[in-house]
Design an enzyme around this catalytic site. Structure first.
Site, PDB file in Angstrom:
ATOM      1  N   HIS A 112       0.818  -1.210   0.000  1.00  0.00           N
ATOM      2  CA  HIS A 112       0.000   0.000   0.000  1.00  0.00           C
ATOM      3  C   HIS A 112       0.853   1.262   0.000  1.00  0.00           C
ATOM      4  CE1 HIS A 112      -2.756   2.921   2.342  1.00  0.00           C
ATOM      5  NE2 HIS A 112      -2.971   3.032   1.041  1.00  0.00           N
ATOM      6  N   ASN A 128      -4.267   4.521   7.944  1.00  0.00           N
ATOM      7  CA  ASN A 128      -5.652   4.964   7.810  1.00  0.00           C
ATOM      8  C   ASN A 128      -6.430   4.832   9.114  1.00  0.00           C
ATOM      9  OD1 ASN A 128      -5.505   5.834   5.186  1.00  0.00           O
ATOM     10  ND2 ASN A 128      -6.231   3.928   4.296  1.00  0.00           N
ATOM     11  N   GLU A 169       2.958   0.456   3.231  1.00  0.00           N
ATOM     12  CA  GLU A 169       2.519  -0.569   4.165  1.00  0.00           C
ATOM     13  C   GLU A 169       2.539  -1.933   3.457  1.00  0.00           C
ATOM     14  OE1 GLU A 169      -0.540   1.673   7.186  1.00  0.00           O
ATOM     15  OE2 GLU A 169      -1.270   1.189   5.181  1.00  0.00           O
TER      16      GLU A 169
END
Length: 284
Positions: A141, A192, A153
């Site tokens: 990610h 997030n 990530e």
């Protein structure tokens, strides 16, 4: 196994930047998309970006030319997948589409190829079985803008092998970025979840009339040292994206706290999505 050839699927904002980062790092890179016009737009944008870097003295002309030579575009997945050592899928955030892509990749790529998804909302376990090689699948990610942001990530699923993790972390470092290994799949991963918690608290404070939106942003910048306040950041990311992430997280967790916030829902329904529409929590 040495990773030399990278295939990026999806020529949108994230995909094209990931592809350029790979080409700049010395990988033979293919950017794939079903739409030829998206590939043309991506190449035009990236060539312009390289030119500006050369003009600013941040990249030599030879480095820019070498990166462009290493980056090819293709609308034919059946051809571009056959030589890939690593695939980074950055297609639309729809599970059915991703599962179909990973099924094709499992059939088309060499047996040693590692298959990753750039998804920020869908864990790789949702597509791992479709690939037929779940041990070689994980999330990779990147953050927007991918050419600037350092964090990546790397999220393993229950089947991801240590070898896969090691190879992906190695690629991330060669890209000049810093990998964060997430050992367990969890909606929102790490960044997030932290950002979402801060945003929910900021939204609750504003909705309760505790402080104004500009003052909450000022507090985040001047007291916490954040480069942007939470509302400024949400406007930059796009309130529709914030809404989508919340919907996807809530669908996974069922936790009422993860539902899209009413202030976000109202802005989205009114078409005020942030910077890209000229208005969100602020006017631009």
């Amino acid at each position: 196994m040495s990773i030399e050839r990278i295939l990026v699927i999806g020529a949108g904002t994230m995909g094209r930047q990931i592809a350029m980062a790979a080409a700049l790092a010395g990988y033979e890179t293919t950017l794939n998309d079903i739409a030829e016009n998206a590939l043309d737009a991506a190449r035009t944008e990236l060539e312009g970006w390289l030119a500006s870097r050369v003009t600013k003295g941040k990249l030599s002309a030879d480095e820019a030319k070498a990166a462009i030579r290493r980056l090819v575009t293709s609308a034919d997945l059946s051809t571009s997948a056959t030589t890939a050592d690593l695939v980074i899928e950055a297609a639309v955030e729809k599970l059915e589409i991703k599962q179909q892509i990973f099924k094709q990749l499992g059939q088309l790529t060499p047996p040693h190829a590692i298959l990753t998804t750039n998804s920020s909302t869908l864990a790789s376990s949702h597509v791992a079985q479709a690939s037929g090689r779940p041990a070689q699948v994980c999330n990779m990610h990147f953050f927007n803008p991918a050419l600037v942001m350092k964090c990546v990530e790397v999220v393993r699923n229950q089947h991801t092998s240590d070898h896969t993790v090691e190879k992906v972390m190695e690629v991330v470092r060669r890209l000049g970025k810093e990998p964060v290994l997430v050992h367990k799949e969890i909606p929102g991963f790490v960044a997030n979840r932290i950002m979402g918690a801060m945003q929910r608290e900021a939204l609750d404070l504003a909705a309760a009339g505790v402080a104004s939106i500009p003052d909450i942003d000022t507090t985040a910048r001047t007291a916490l040292g954040h480069p942007m306040g939470p509302f400024e950041l949400m406007d930059l990311v796009g309130l529709d994206v914030i809404d989508f992430i919340a919907q996807a997280t809530y669908a996974e967790t069922g936790d009422e706290a993860d539902k899209p916030h009413e202030l976000i829902k109202l802005k989205v329904s009114d078409g005020h999505l942030g910077r890209k529409t000229g208005s969100g929590f602020y006017d631009y």
